[in-house]
Design an enzyme around this catalytic site. Structure first.
Site, PDB file in Angstrom:
ATOM      1  N   LYS A   9      61.798  16.544  35.464  1.00 11.48           N
ATOM      2  CA  LYS A   9      63.142  15.976  35.563  1.00 11.48           C
ATOM      3  C   LYS A   9      64.173  16.919  34.924  1.00 11.48           C
ATOM      4  O   LYS A   9      63.801  17.873  34.214  1.00 11.48           O
ATOM      5  CB  LYS A   9      63.144  14.596  34.896  1.00 11.48           C
ATOM      6  CG  LYS A   9      62.201  13.578  35.595  1.00 11.48           C
ATOM      7  CD  LYS A   9      62.239  12.234  34.879  1.00 11.48           C
ATOM      8  CE  LYS A   9      61.390  11.185  35.580  1.00 11.48           C
ATOM      9  NZ  LYS A   9      61.497   9.864  34.885  1.00 11.48           N
ATOM     10  N   TYR A  49      64.238   6.044  43.913  1.00 14.00           N
ATOM     11  CA  TYR A  49      64.080   4.964  42.938  1.00 14.00           C
ATOM     12  C   TYR A  49      64.550   3.614  43.492  1.00 14.00           C
ATOM     13  O   TYR A  49      64.970   2.740  42.727  1.00 14.00           O
ATOM     14  CB  TYR A  49      64.822   5.314  41.644  1.00 14.00           C
ATOM     15  CG  TYR A  49      64.062   6.299  40.768  1.00 14.00           C
ATOM     16  CD1 TYR A  49      62.776   5.992  40.308  1.00 14.00           C
ATOM     17  CD2 TYR A  49      64.609   7.512  40.380  1.00 14.00           C
ATOM     18  CE1 TYR A  49      62.076   6.877  39.492  1.00 14.00           C
ATOM     19  CE2 TYR A  49      63.909   8.405  39.560  1.00 14.00           C
ATOM     20  CZ  TYR A  49      62.644   8.073  39.126  1.00 14.00           C
ATOM     21  OH  TYR A  49      61.945   8.939  38.313  1.00 14.00           O
ATOM     22  N   ASN A 112      62.592  11.079  29.968  1.00 11.81           N
ATOM     23  CA  ASN A 112      61.174  11.205  29.621  1.00 11.81           C
ATOM     24  C   ASN A 112      60.483  12.351  30.361  1.00 11.81           C
ATOM     25  O   ASN A 112      59.267  12.338  30.549  1.00 11.81           O
ATOM     26  CB  ASN A 112      60.462   9.864  29.836  1.00 11.81           C
ATOM     27  CG  ASN A 112      60.590   9.368  31.265  1.00 11.81           C
ATOM     28  OD1 ASN A 112      61.075  10.092  32.137  1.00 11.81           O
ATOM     29  ND2 ASN A 112      60.129   8.156  31.524  1.00 11.81           N
ATOM     30  N   HIS A 115      57.991  12.797  36.092  1.00  9.16           N
ATOM     31  CA  HIS A 115      57.647  11.671  36.960  1.00  9.16           C
ATOM     32  C   HIS A 115      56.178  11.776  37.355  1.00  9.16           C
ATOM     33  O   HIS A 115      55.645  12.869  37.495  1.00  9.16           O
ATOM     34  CB  HIS A 115      58.501  11.713  38.234  1.00  9.16           C
ATOM     35  CG  HIS A 115      58.023  10.756  39.293  1.00  9.16           C
ATOM     36  ND1 HIS A 115      58.287   9.402  39.231  1.00  9.16           N
ATOM     37  CD2 HIS A 115      57.266  10.947  40.411  1.00  9.16           C
ATOM     38  CE1 HIS A 115      57.724   8.804  40.286  1.00  9.16           C
ATOM     39  NE2 HIS A 115      57.099   9.721  41.015  1.00  9.16           N
ATOM     40  N   GLU A 126      55.640   9.928  48.515  1.00  7.49           N
ATOM     41  CA  GLU A 126      56.619  10.708  47.740  1.00  7.49           C
ATOM     42  C   GLU A 126      56.495  12.201  48.029  1.00  7.49           C
ATOM     43  O   GLU A 126      57.503  12.911  48.129  1.00  7.49           O
ATOM     44  CB  GLU A 126      56.445  10.433  46.241  1.00  7.49           C
ATOM     45  CG  GLU A 126      56.865   9.019  45.844  1.00  7.49           C
ATOM     46  CD  GLU A 126      56.582   8.690  44.386  1.00  7.49           C
ATOM     47  OE1 GLU A 126      56.860   7.557  43.975  1.00  7.49           O
ATOM     48  OE2 GLU A 126      56.070   9.572  43.649  1.00  7.49           O
TER      49      GLU A 126
END
Ligand code: IDP
Ligand code: MG
Length: 140
Positions: A9, A49, A112, A115, A126
């Site tokens: 991320k 998302y 965080n 993913h 995905e």
């Protein structure tokens, strides 16, 4: 063999953890089928998302995921989904096990670092969003 999508991320890229995370992927025995740097658009992040659309953190999550480049990595391994989720740790770095990527490098429940897909089916879906079949190379 199962597939899962790793995304490094924007915070992981900003803080210079691309190398450490790819190194960990190799150490954990995953096969890297595809890998690319990308900049997610608002539409891409909202679609990715979509299941969280009604959650209070949705807009912040989309801003976070689009604020800078990400690294997309298509992974293969036996039980890739659960293996990768074990390596990254709990969503909230505070609750993540010692030594997991989120515990090591994560800031908070939003930032965080990485993913991981949540099921084999979603792993395939995905990966299909970001990679064509021709970009996924199975041989070592
Ligand atoms: P996961 O990434 O561990 O599968 P999800 O519940 O699917 O966790 O949430 C997707 C992402 O949304 C998380 O990785 C995190 O970046 C963000 N997120 C999840 N819960 C919260 C929250 O309560 N506040 C802010 N951001 C959150
Ligand atoms: Mg999830």
């Amino acid at each position: 063999m199962e597939r899962t999508l790793c995304i490094i991320k924007p915070d992981g890229v900003e803080k210079g953890y691309i190398g450490a995370i790819i190194s960990r992927i190799e150490k954990e025995g995953f096969k890297i089928l595809g890998l690319k740097r990308a900049r997610l658009t608002k539409e891409m992040a909202e679609h990715f998302y979509d299941i969280h659309r009604e959650r209070p953190f949705f807009n912040d999550l989309v801003s976070y995921m689009t604020r800078g480049p990400v690294v997309l990595i298509a992974l293969e391994h036996e039980n890739a989904v659960s293996h990768w989720r074990t390596v990254i740790g709990a969503t909230n770095p505070e609750n993540a096990d010692v030594g997991t990527i989120r515990k090591l490098y994560g800031n908070n429940i939003e930032e965080n670092v990485v993913h991981g897909s949540d099921s084999a089916e979603n792993g395939k879906l995905e990966i299909g969003v970001f990679f064509s079949e021709a970009e996924l190379i199975s041989q070592q």
